[in-house]
Motif scaffolding. Structure first.
Motif, short mmCIF file in Angstrom:
data_model
loop_
_atom_site.label_atom_id
_atom_site.label_comp_id
_atom_site.label_asym_id
_atom_site.label_seq_id
_atom_site.Cartn_x
_atom_site.Cartn_y
_atom_site.Cartn_z
N ILE A 273 -19.86 23.56 -48.15
CA ILE A 273 -20.86 22.62 -47.64
C ILE A 273 -22.22 22.96 -48.23
O ILE A 273 -22.97 22.07 -48.66
CB ILE A 273 -20.90 22.63 -46.10
CG1 ILE A 273 -19.62 21.99 -45.57
CG2 ILE A 273 -22.12 21.86 -45.59
CD1 ILE A 273 -19.58 21.81 -44.09
N PHE A 274 -22.52 24.25 -48.30
CA PHE A 274 -23.82 24.65 -48.81
C PHE A 274 -24.00 24.23 -50.27
O PHE A 274 -25.02 23.66 -50.64
CB PHE A 274 -23.99 26.16 -48.66
CG PHE A 274 -25.36 26.67 -49.04
CD1 PHE A 274 -26.47 26.24 -48.34
CD2 PHE A 274 -25.52 27.55 -50.09
CE1 PHE A 274 -27.73 26.68 -48.68
CE2 PHE A 274 -26.78 28.01 -50.44
CZ PHE A 274 -27.89 27.58 -49.73
N VAL B 57 -21.57 30.19 -55.07
CA VAL B 57 -22.37 28.97 -54.83
C VAL B 57 -22.92 28.44 -56.15
O VAL B 57 -22.83 27.24 -56.43
CB VAL B 57 -23.49 29.26 -53.81
CG1 VAL B 57 -24.48 28.11 -53.77
CG2 VAL B 57 -22.91 29.51 -52.44
N PHE C 274 -24.33 20.57 -50.54
CA PHE C 274 -25.65 20.17 -50.05
C PHE C 274 -26.70 20.32 -51.15
O PHE C 274 -27.46 19.39 -51.43
CB PHE C 274 -26.00 21.04 -48.84
CG PHE C 274 -27.42 20.86 -48.35
CD1 PHE C 274 -27.82 19.67 -47.76
CD2 PHE C 274 -28.34 21.88 -48.48
CE1 PHE C 274 -29.12 19.50 -47.31
CE2 PHE C 274 -29.65 21.72 -48.04
CZ PHE C 274 -30.04 20.52 -47.46
N ILE D 236 -20.73 12.23 -52.64
CA ILE D 236 -20.70 13.49 -51.89
C ILE D 236 -19.26 13.92 -51.65
O ILE D 236 -18.91 15.10 -51.80
CB ILE D 236 -21.47 13.37 -50.56
CG1 ILE D 236 -22.94 13.08 -50.85
CG2 ILE D 236 -21.34 14.64 -49.74
CD1 ILE D 236 -23.78 12.79 -49.63
N GLN E 33 -18.51 27.15 -45.16
CA GLN E 33 -19.94 27.37 -45.40
C GLN E 33 -20.30 27.26 -46.87
O GLN E 33 -21.24 26.55 -47.24
CB GLN E 33 -20.33 28.76 -44.90
CG GLN E 33 -20.43 28.87 -43.42
CD GLN E 33 -20.76 30.29 -43.03
OE1 GLN E 33 -20.13 31.25 -43.47
NE2 GLN E 33 -21.78 30.45 -42.22
N VAL E 34 -19.54 27.95 -47.69
CA VAL E 34 -19.85 27.98 -49.12
C VAL E 34 -19.77 26.57 -49.70
O VAL E 34 -20.66 26.12 -50.43
CB VAL E 34 -18.88 28.92 -49.87
CG1 VAL E 34 -18.99 28.74 -51.37
CG2 VAL E 34 -19.17 30.36 -49.51
#
Lengths: 232, 278
Positions: free
Chosen positions: A34-35, A104, A38, A160, A31-32
């Protein structure tokens, strides 16, 4: 060498038995990462595009900073984020230090320069002929933007991937600003550092297999999008 | 291509949404957080993994354990970054107490430092006093690994060197700049000598093959841990109420008994000896 084997078995055991702590750490890592990738993408690609197509004052400096920033050591980013988030620092009131938010932010700082620089190169590679065509073919601004994105698809995916790779691999900043708190800010890389210092090499190794598997899967997904038919 | 792009974006934003709700749920109200700055030795030994969940269940206060050297933990107290400390650098702690930076300081437990070295013991230190042992390590030019990280163990080491009167060190004296666990591993790998707290050594013993305890039991090798809270004036965000409950928790009888029994089953001896029950 026996260690690699026991590490691999341990990793399989963790996955099969659905060890809740390992699952939580892994899920948080995904999560961290990818976030933050992003956010870096959403910010970095437009900036890269702007740098590639527009002329404005200070452009060279931004280019220099973003290219140099690709080599920014995560601990440096971590140190700066820590200073700003300290209770005595300017954003101390937020109480963000030792939370995922801090991780993040640090990860965005280390991955944003990669996204800006590599998407700049991707847009720069579109040749003048194609640019003229896009100008002629696309009646509206959003349409032309989409066509540019499509043309630069290959390089953007690479950007990316590179950004994601950076945040997945990063440990110094996450350790410093996250504090490796159990159940809160412990991600795979910081957990590995901790297990090594506790002498649990087989667990560290098991976590490394999980981390590599994740990196592999995420890259695989991105690669599939990258390799999709560019001409249509 | 567009479909796939939209797919990626949806995926991203979905994760982002989950992530957002998760993090807002996970972060409790500020007043319910307590930052504990502690030493790597208590953390690496696993003692806090045992005690802190009990405290959290009891009070609902979320404890953030930041494991650093005692020197850094004390610096965190000075700048008000931590609410409570559990450290083992008595003379530095006393200085902060005098300045009013830390208050409500209580002795909670102790164990002792031991001098480790290869069991072949090239410097012939076994069973001599710590002072003689250190002198013969330097005289025989045997490798010694120092933490050099301002931790409680490092400060104790410096104190012991001061007692020997040795001020210049040969090249064989090296600084690792790392935590206890890593320093022990380097020492084991390089067949050197080092000073450690007994708890961490017992905990890691199995992976430290050639190392054994050579000097122990000297009075100057006592390792005392204190728990204390940071004075509310150090920062306006200090959670004084929670800090008080934390101190009371640590000096409570049942918790002291838990400290005493910790590690007994696995290592045959306690890693820490509580101070208030005996």
């Amino acid at each position: 060498m026996e260690l690699i084997w026991t590490g691999l078995l341990e990793a399989l055991r963790m996955i099969i038995s659905a060890d809740s702590e390992v699952f939580q750490i892994t899920w948080l890592t995904v999560q961290v990462c990818i976030f933050s990738t992003f956010i870096s993408t959403v910010l970095g690609v437009p900036i890269g595009m702007l740098l590639a197509f527009k002329h404005f004052a200070g452009k060279k400096i931004i280019l220099l900073v973003s290219h140099a920033g690709m080599g920014l050591p995560p601990v440096v980013a971590g140190l700066w984020v820590t200073m700003f988030l300290w209770r005595s620092g300017p954003f101390g009131e937020w109480q963000w230090l030792f939370t995922v938010n801090a991780i993040v932010i640090a990860q965005i700082i280390v991955s944003l320069p990669i996204l800006i620089s590599l998407s700049y190169s991707a847009f720069k590679k579109i040749d003048d002929g194609t640019r003229l065509q896009i100008k002629a073919l696309a009646p509206t601004k959003p349409q032309s933007l989409l066509l540019y994105l499509k043309q630069a698809q290959f390089g953007l995916c690479a950007a990316i991937m590179a950004g994601l790779g950076r945040v997945l691999a990063e440990v110094g900043a996450a350790m410093m600003v996250g504090g490796n708190l159990q159940g809160q800010t412990r991600i795979l890389t910081t957990a590995m550092v901790m297990e090594v210092s506790r002498g649990n090499f087989h667990i560290a190794l098991a976590l490394s297999f999980i981390l590599m598997a994740i990196a592999f899967m995420l890259t695989f997904i991105l690669l599939r999008f990258q390799q999709k038919d560019v001409t249509t | 291509m567009f479909k796939s792009l939209i797919f990626i974006l949806t995926l991203f934003s979905l994760t982002a949404c989950i992530f957002e709700t998760r993090s807002s749920e996970a972060i409790p109200q500020p007043s319910q957080q307590l930052i504990l700055a502690t030493t790597t030795s208590t953390y690496d030994s696993g003692l806090l993994d045992e005690l802190i969940p009990l405290y959290q269940d009891e009070t609902g206060i979320e404890v953030k354990i930041i494991s650093v050297g005692s020197g850094q933990a004390l610096a965190m107290a000075e700048s008000g970054e931590a609410d409570v400390l559990l450290v083992h650098a008595p003379s530095e702690e006393e200085n902060l107490e005098k300045e009013g930076i830390v208050i409500n300081r209580h002795r909670v437990m102790h164990n002792d430092y031991v001098l480790l070295g290869p069991t072949t013991d090239p410097a012939e230190t076994k069973d001599s006093s710590i002072e003689d042992a250190l002198i013969s390590i330097i005289e025989s030019d045997a490798p010694f690994y120092s933490r050099a990280d301002d931790s409680g163990t490092h400060l104790k080491e410096l104190e012991l060197w001061k007692d020997t009167g040795i001020t210049t060190f040969p090249d064989a004296y090296q600084e690792t700049g790392q935590g206890m666990g890593n320093t022990l591993r380097i020492t084991a790998e390089k067949n050197g000598y080092t000073l450690t707290d007994r708890g961490t050594f017992l905990y890691l013993q199995d992976s430290l093959d050639p190392l054994g305890i050579l000097v122990q039991g000297d009075e100057s090798l006592e390792n005392i841990y204190h728990v204390m809270q940071v004075h509310p004036d150090q920062s306006d965000q200090i959670n004084t109420e929670a800090a008080e409950t934390f101190i009371n928790f640590f000096i409570r009888k049942d918790i002291q008994l838990l400290i005493k029994s910790y590690g007994f089953e696995e290592w045959g001896e306690p890693l820490f000896f509580p101070y208030l029950v005996d």
